[in-house]
Design a protein around this motif. Structure first.
Motif, PDB file in Angstrom:
ATOM      1  N   ARG A   1       0.809  -1.234   0.000  1.00 25.93           N
ATOM      2  CA  ARG A   1       0.000   0.000   0.000  1.00 25.93           C
ATOM      3  C   ARG A   1       0.835   1.274   0.000  1.00 25.93           C
ATOM      4  NH1 ARG A   1      -0.795   2.431   5.025  1.00 25.93           N
ATOM      5  NH2 ARG A   1      -0.165   1.215   6.859  1.00 25.93           N
ATOM      6  N   ARG A   2       2.157   1.151  -0.131  1.00 23.56           N
ATOM      7  CA  ARG A   2       2.989   2.360  -0.223  1.00 23.56           C
ATOM      8  C   ARG A   2       4.246   2.051  -1.024  1.00 23.56           C
ATOM      9  NH1 ARG A   2       3.967   2.269   6.262  1.00 23.56           N
ATOM     10  NH2 ARG A   2       5.521   0.589   6.357  1.00 23.56           N
TER      11      ARG A   2
ATOM     12  N   LEU B   1       3.437   0.546  -5.902  1.00 20.55           N
ATOM     13  CA  LEU B   1       2.022   0.194  -5.761  1.00 20.55           C
ATOM     14  C   LEU B   1       1.577  -0.877  -6.751  1.00 20.55           C
ATOM     15  CD1 LEU B   1       0.512   3.746  -5.142  1.00 20.55           C
ATOM     16  CD2 LEU B   1       1.300   2.047  -3.471  1.00 20.55           C
TER      17      LEU B   1
ATOM     18  N   ALA C   1      -3.641   7.723  -5.822  1.00 18.19           N
ATOM     19  CA  ALA C   1      -2.727   7.589  -4.688  1.00 18.19           C
ATOM     20  C   ALA C   1      -2.533   8.923  -3.976  1.00 18.19           C
ATOM     21  CB  ALA C   1      -1.386   7.054  -5.170  1.00 18.19           C
TER      22      ALA C   1
END
Length: 404
Positions: free
Chosen positions: A281-282, A285, A336
């Motif tokens: 999630r970081r 991606l 994002a």
């Protein structure tokens, strides 16, 4: 000196031939560059058989501060970042020039250059132990220490060359296996690209991930740092999947972190079951994998999201594949958040639209990809086996424990 077999001799490297130092022609002088003589540097010496380089010098450049050596000359790195982890050595197959970060050794007529190159590579561990630091993390290999390195070799040149023939044959098998692997990967990439062509997608459903969660499906964020501290990781226990463990839609156990069984019970809500999707999630991606049977009971780690589907409209394997393609990745990039590092959250994932063809097509595509993955695994296993065979045989042949 170490004991050597009958008919062999031990020679210090400084006595094996003529040593040469290299140099760099003036990089601002156009007359010196763009010719047909490969110029080897610490960055370009990557192959054992030296045939070419990304930089070449002209005849004028070859006489302007560098050195040109003949075929059969052994070249090795004596300065560079690479010396911190590997010893690069190669044998010139044609005339080449080289820079000051390399040394060249033209062997005496009683020594085969390729044999000497193999012998040096076999002594990599000893050679790397000689490396010191020249500043800013750059490794330096002292020439005087290198010159005192003892090399065992057959006195008979013909025996040296027979050893080279065996090692070269294994190298060719490894190169052939690598070409096969590259071809399989290219075919696989083409197959995936063909699946997601826009003219195919136009007739598919295009639901959001949120719609695919209808029922008991869930998205769960991995534990925060306050729930799982760095000091709680152990060398044994329950694996914890981090973003860096998600590679090529699979979970790699090679460097995975672990926690105690007791800690895993505290984090039970983050346990993984087969069929779950786990997403980084970081940062990068595009990381997404399907949890397999062998990953059951592992934990979704910090920096990841777990998706548990409850839908008859999409296979987890299809969703993982679609997620990594441009169509979905462009949406992810647009949604994002984060100023220094891109991040996604459960809301962004729920809003993501996913191309969803009929289930039968999904099954056929995933089945074909699984077959290709099995082929890749077999090719990779073949390469690793050949490398192990060569390593073992090199040690035996180059020490004289096994005679040709």
């Amino acid at each position: 000196m170490r004991d050597v077999p009958e008919g062999w001799r031990q020679v210090q490297l400084k006595d094996c031939g003529t040593w040469w130092s290299g140099g760099t022609p003036d990089t601002e002088e156009p007359r010196f560059w763009g010719g047909d003589i490969p110029w080897i540097s610490a960055a370009s010496l990557k192959d054992f058989r030296i045939t070419d380089s990304d930089r070449r010098v002209t005849r004028a450049g070859s006489m302007a501060g560098t050195k040109v050596v003949e075929p059969g000359t052994v070249l090795f790195i004596v300065r560079g970042m690479s010396l911190k982890k590997e010893f690069r050595v190669g044998v010139a197959r044609g005339r080449v020039a080289f820079g000051q970060d390399c040394k060249a050794l033209l062997p005496h007529t009683s020594i085969d250059g390729t044999f000497l190159g193999h012998a040096l590579k076999a002594r990599e561990r000893n050679i790397l132990a000689m490396v010191d630091e020249a500043g800013h993390g750059t490794g330096r290999l002292p020439t005087d220490l290198m010159g005192r390195l003892e090399i065992a070799m057959p006195a008979d040149l013909a025996e040296q060359r027979r050893i080279v023939e065996i090692l070269d044959a294994l190298d060719e098998q490894i190169a052939s296996a690598n070409r096969e692997l590259a071809k399989r990967r290219e075919v696989g990439a083409g197959f995936v690209a063909n699946i997601f062509k826009a003219d195919f997608r136009s007739s598919w459903q295009n639901p959001t991930v949120g719609a695919l969660l209808e029922g008991s499906g869930t998205i769960q964020i991995g534990p925060f740092g306050s729930q799982l501290h760095s000091y709680e990781y152990t060398s044994e226990g329950i694996p914890v999947v981090m973003p860096q463990d998600i590679i090529d839609r699979s979970i790699s156990p090679d460097k995975i972190a672990r926690v105690s069984t007791r800690k895993a019970r505290e984090l039970a809500r983050h346990l993984l079951v087969p069929g779950d999707l786990i997403i980084g999630r970081r940062g990068d991606l595009s990381r997404c994998a399907v949890v397999r049977t062998e990953n059951e009971g592992w934990l979704c780690g910090t920096g990841c999201l777990r998706i548990r589907l409850d839908s008859k409209r999409v296979l987890p394997e299809w969703l993982a594949l679609a997620y990594t393609q441009d169509y979905c990745q462009r949406q992810i990039s647009a949604m994002a958040v984060g100023s220094t590092m891109p991040n996604i959250n459960s809301g962004i994932i729920k809003a993501l639209r996913v191309p969803a063809p009929p289930m039968e097509m999904q099954r056929k595509a995933i089945s074909a990809l699984d077959a290709q993955r099995d082929g890749l695994s077999a090719a990779e296993l073949k390469i690793s086996q050949l490398i192990r065979i060569k390593q073992g045989l090199s040690e035996d042949l180059l020490s004289g424990r096994v005679r040709v």
